[in-house]
Design a protein around this motif. Structure first.
Motif, short mmCIF file in Angstrom:
data_model
loop_
_atom_site.label_atom_id
_atom_site.label_comp_id
_atom_site.label_asym_id
_atom_site.label_seq_id
_atom_site.Cartn_x
_atom_site.Cartn_y
_atom_site.Cartn_z
N ARG A 1 4.13 21.22 10.96
CA ARG A 1 4.92 21.03 9.75
C ARG A 1 6.41 21.13 10.07
NH1 ARG A 1 3.51 25.26 6.78
NH2 ARG A 1 1.37 24.56 6.74
N LYS A 2 6.78 22.11 10.90
CA LYS A 2 8.19 22.25 11.28
C LYS A 2 8.66 21.02 12.05
CE LYS A 2 8.59 27.27 11.51
NZ LYS A 2 8.76 28.43 12.42
N LYS A 3 7.81 20.52 12.93
CA LYS A 3 8.16 19.34 13.70
C LYS A 3 8.34 18.13 12.79
CE LYS A 3 5.22 17.24 16.51
NZ LYS A 3 4.35 16.94 17.66
N GLN A 4 7.45 17.98 11.82
CA GLN A 4 7.56 16.87 10.86
C GLN A 4 8.85 16.96 10.05
OE1 GLN A 4 4.07 16.92 8.38
NE2 GLN A 4 3.41 14.92 9.07
N GLU A 5 9.17 18.17 9.59
CA GLU A 5 10.40 18.35 8.81
C GLU A 5 11.63 18.04 9.65
OE1 GLU A 5 10.20 22.32 7.35
OE2 GLU A 5 8.56 21.88 5.96
N ARG A 6 11.60 18.47 10.91
CA ARG A 6 12.72 18.20 11.81
C ARG A 6 12.89 16.70 12.02
NH1 ARG A 6 11.28 21.52 15.70
NH2 ARG A 6 10.15 19.95 16.89
N HIS A 7 11.77 16.00 12.23
CA HIS A 7 11.85 14.55 12.41
C HIS A 7 12.35 13.87 11.15
CE1 HIS A 7 8.78 14.74 15.91
NE2 HIS A 7 10.01 14.80 16.34
N MET A 8 11.90 14.33 9.98
CA MET A 8 12.36 13.73 8.73
C MET A 8 13.86 13.91 8.54
SD MET A 8 9.10 14.69 6.29
CE MET A 8 10.09 14.78 4.84
N ARG A 9 14.37 15.10 8.87
CA ARG A 9 15.82 15.34 8.77
C ARG A 9 16.59 14.41 9.70
NH1 ARG A 9 15.49 21.51 9.36
NH2 ARG A 9 15.16 20.69 11.40
N ILE A 10 16.09 14.26 10.91
CA ILE A 10 16.78 13.39 11.87
C ILE A 10 16.77 11.95 11.39
CG2 ILE A 10 16.62 12.41 14.20
CD1 ILE A 10 15.63 15.19 15.11
N TRP A 11 15.65 11.47 10.88
CA TRP A 11 15.57 10.09 10.39
C TRP A 11 16.50 9.90 9.20
CZ3 TRP A 11 13.99 5.88 12.66
CH2 TRP A 11 13.08 5.98 13.71
N ARG A 12 16.57 10.91 8.31
CA ARG A 12 17.49 10.80 7.17
C ARG A 12 18.94 10.73 7.64
NH1 ARG A 12 15.76 15.59 4.67
NH2 ARG A 12 13.56 15.28 4.39
N ARG A 13 19.28 11.55 8.61
CA ARG A 13 20.64 11.56 9.14
C ARG A 13 20.97 10.22 9.79
NH1 ARG A 13 21.35 16.48 12.57
NH2 ARG A 13 19.94 15.31 13.88
N TRP A 14 20.03 9.66 10.54
CA TRP A 14 20.25 8.35 11.16
C TRP A 14 20.37 7.26 10.11
CZ3 TRP A 14 16.09 8.48 15.59
CH2 TRP A 14 16.54 9.31 16.60
N ALA A 15 19.59 7.39 9.04
CA ALA A 15 19.66 6.38 7.98
C ALA A 15 21.02 6.42 7.30
CB ALA A 15 18.54 6.60 6.97
N GLN A 16 21.60 7.63 7.15
CA GLN A 16 22.92 7.75 6.54
C GLN A 16 24.00 7.11 7.41
OE1 GLN A 16 23.46 11.90 5.87
NE2 GLN A 16 22.12 11.96 4.07
N PHE A 17 23.88 7.26 8.70
CA PHE A 17 24.87 6.69 9.61
C PHE A 17 24.79 5.18 9.67
CE2 PHE A 17 24.85 10.91 11.94
CZ PHE A 17 26.07 11.29 11.41
N ASN A 18 23.62 4.62 9.42
CA ASN A 18 23.43 3.17 9.53
C ASN A 18 23.76 2.43 8.24
OD1 ASN A 18 22.68 3.27 12.19
ND2 ASN A 18 20.52 3.56 11.72
N LYS A 19 24.14 3.16 7.21
CA LYS A 19 24.48 2.48 5.94
C LYS A 19 25.80 1.76 6.04
CE LYS A 19 21.88 5.28 2.74
NZ LYS A 19 21.95 6.15 1.60
#
Length: 105
Positions: free
Chosen positions: A87-105
């Protein structure tokens, strides 16, 4: 060419050769000291890892000598820890993907 030019060239070559040897020796000794410091730090940390492992775990009896309920409880606890880790690994991956999505906007 006069003989004194050859003498100057030979002396210059000898000076450059000596300077190169001194440079190599100085940097070699510095590298040896660095390797020694790294080796000491690695051995210290390895020693700390061994000390921490023996003191943190209490000796357990072999599982086949325990009642079946104890084995089931240990398995359930270990599986719960695995689920928490996933669960912690999933949450960490989700945060990273969200951060990358923000940078690519």
């Amino acid at each position: 060419m006069p003989w004194w030019i050859w003498l100057i060239l030979a002396l210059a070559m000898l000076a450059v050769l000596i300077a190169g040897v001194v440079y190599v020796i100085m940097h070699g000794l510095r590298a040896l000291q660095l390797v020694q410091q790294v080796g000491e730090e690695v051995s210290d940390r390895m020693g700390q890892m061994n000390v921490g492992e023996t003191s943190s775990r209490s000796p357990q009896r072999p599982i086949f000598t325990e009642p079946l309920q104890v084995a089931a409880d240990r398995y359930a606890e270990a599986h719960a820890q695995v689920d928490v880790h996933k669960r912690k690994k999933q949450e960490r991956h989700m945060r990273i993907w969200r951060r990358w999505a923000q940078f690519n906007k």
